[in-house]
Design an enzyme around this catalytic site. Structure first.
Site, mmCIF file in Angstrom:
data_model
loop_
_atom_site.group_PDB
_atom_site.id
_atom_site.type_symbol
_atom_site.label_atom_id
_atom_site.label_comp_id
_atom_site.label_asym_id
_atom_site.label_seq_id
_atom_site.Cartn_x
_atom_site.Cartn_y
_atom_site.Cartn_z
ATOM 1 N N MET A 6 0.845 -1.200 0.000
ATOM 2 C CA MET A 6 0.000 0.000 0.000
ATOM 3 C C MET A 6 0.888 1.261 0.000
ATOM 4 S SD MET A 6 -3.377 -0.957 2.117
ATOM 5 C CE MET A 6 -2.725 -0.722 3.747
ATOM 6 N N GLY A 7 2.161 1.109 -0.366
ATOM 7 C CA GLY A 7 3.048 2.274 -0.427
ATOM 8 C C GLY A 7 3.553 2.685 0.941
ATOM 9 N N HIS A 53 9.464 -3.268 3.531
ATOM 10 C CA HIS A 53 9.095 -3.465 2.127
ATOM 11 C C HIS A 53 10.349 -3.705 1.278
ATOM 12 C CE1 HIS A 53 5.682 -0.706 3.498
ATOM 13 N NE2 HIS A 53 5.053 -1.788 3.111
ATOM 14 N N GLY A 56 5.152 -10.204 3.700
ATOM 15 C CA GLY A 56 5.842 -10.116 4.982
ATOM 16 C C GLY A 56 5.146 -10.958 6.040
ATOM 17 N N GLN A 89 -2.498 -12.510 7.603
ATOM 18 C CA GLN A 89 -2.714 -12.202 6.185
ATOM 19 C C GLN A 89 -1.972 -13.219 5.307
ATOM 20 O OE1 GLN A 89 -2.559 -8.081 4.496
ATOM 21 N NE2 GLN A 89 -0.528 -8.704 3.873
ATOM 22 N N VAL A 131 11.037 -7.303 9.505
ATOM 23 C CA VAL A 131 12.173 -6.399 9.695
ATOM 24 C C VAL A 131 11.828 -5.453 10.844
ATOM 25 C CG1 VAL A 131 13.592 -4.604 8.613
ATOM 26 C CG2 VAL A 131 12.756 -6.540 7.252
ATOM 27 N N SER A 140 6.547 -0.481 10.324
ATOM 28 C CA SER A 140 5.187 -0.410 9.800
ATOM 29 C C SER A 140 4.955 0.997 9.276
ATOM 30 C CB SER A 140 4.193 -0.704 10.934
ATOM 31 O OG SER A 140 2.902 -0.243 10.571
ATOM 32 N N ARG A 164 2.463 2.550 9.643
ATOM 33 C CA ARG A 164 1.661 3.254 10.657
ATOM 34 C C ARG A 164 2.510 3.800 11.806
ATOM 35 N NH1 ARG A 164 -2.402 -0.763 8.889
ATOM 36 N NH2 ARG A 164 -4.217 0.423 8.203
#
Ligand code: AMP
Length: 288
Positions: free
Chosen positions: A35-36, A42, A152, A158, A181, A190, A192
């Site tokens: 989601m960028g 990532h 991940g 998920q 990581v 994250s 977030r």
């Protein structure tokens, strides 16, 4: 095998254009959906893809169907230019960057649901979340048609839900799980984490510390419930609101202490947590 890093990075917004490019390829195609707001977590997925695939696609799509009505869709961090830099440095060839209309045109009416592994943990607190995730990931996999897809283990539930979907729907795609990581102090990276105030950021490593301590005790076969209760109380004493802290068996996310069920043999345990720190919801887990 891999192309040099100074390659020109292509940004593709249309599925039709992605398909034409895909048809021209020979060799293994790898895919990392995101989601960028890319970070080193990532980047690790992208580096694994670089090592293992001749052609490499990253998608950036903040998927509206996996956010609940009171969740952070509109304020989800968006850092597209920085994401492109990271993508380029990690050997990505194509960034698939569709609009919401491209993925969900006004007439859109089909959803995919996994109905077992998506029930516990986050499934209990985020109704519809995994339905959104399975739907978008299947759509992205069908658009990219990769041989290998990288996810991940930070989002362990998920990962196992998607793995089950691929198995159930007979998709011939290898799913590769990449270990979480972390920052030096143990906090799982994250997108977030940027929401945390400096004070909250200081407290956040308690999540990993608590998981580690609890996992050591579980490995010693001590009784599960008191370990989880104590861990929860410790976090609450630090000001966390603990949504769940549970140990489940892998790969089917079954309760560990269920004896009446004929459970499939499992050799691994998932210890998973979701907490609120202020307004920010963070998840983490250990697999052992
Ligand atoms: P997101 O953009 O948050 O949807 O994440 C995209 C992919 O990156 C998912 O497969 C995540 O599990 C993975 N990911 C996110 N954070 C980390 C991390 N700290 N370590 C490894 N993978 C991660």
């Amino acid at each position: 095998m891999n192309q040099p890093l100074n390659q020109i990075l292509q940004v593709i917004e249309k599925i039709s254009e992605l398909r034409s490019w895909r048809k021209s390829l020979k060799g293994t195609v790898g895919f990392v959906p995101t989601m960028g707001a890319l970070h080193s977590g990532h980047a690790e997925l992208l580096n694994q893809m670089k090592k293992n695939c001749d052609h490499r696609v990253l998608s950036i799509f903040v998927n509206p169907t996996q956010f609940g009505p009171n969740e952070d869709l509109s304020k989800y961090p968006r850092t597209f230019q920085k994401d492109l830099e990271i993508a380029k440095n990690c050997g990505v060839e194509v960034v698939f960057f569709p609009s919401a209309e491209e993925m969900y045109p006004a007439s859109y009416s089909t959803f995919v649901e996994e109905n077992t592994l998506s029930q516990p943990l986050c499934g209990r607190f985020r109704p519809g979340h995994f339905r959104g995730v399975t739907t978008i990931v299947l759509k992205l996999l069908n658009s990219v048609q990769p041989h290998k897809a990288f996810f991940g283990l930070k989002d362990a539930q998920q990962f196992f839900v998607l793995k089950k979907m691929l198995e159930d729907l007979n998709l011939d795609i290898e799913m590769i799980g990449v270990p979480t990581v972390r920052e030096k102090d143990g906090l799982a990276l994250s997108s977030r984490n940027v929401y945390l105030s400096p004070e909250e950021r200081q407290k956040a490593p308690e999540i990993f510390k608590t998981l580690t301590l609890a996992s050591e005790k579980i490995k010693k076969q001590l009784s599960l419930d008191p370990i989880l209760t104590e861990a929860r109380q410790q976090l609450e004493a630090h000001g966390f609101i603990v949504q769940y802290l549970e140990a489940l068996s892998l790969p089917y996310l079954q309760p560990l202490n269920t004896t009446s069920n004929p459970l499939p043999a499992h050799d691994k345990t998932l210890l998973a947590i979701a907490v609120f720190l202020g307004k920010t919801r963070l998840i983490d887990n250990l697999i052992f």
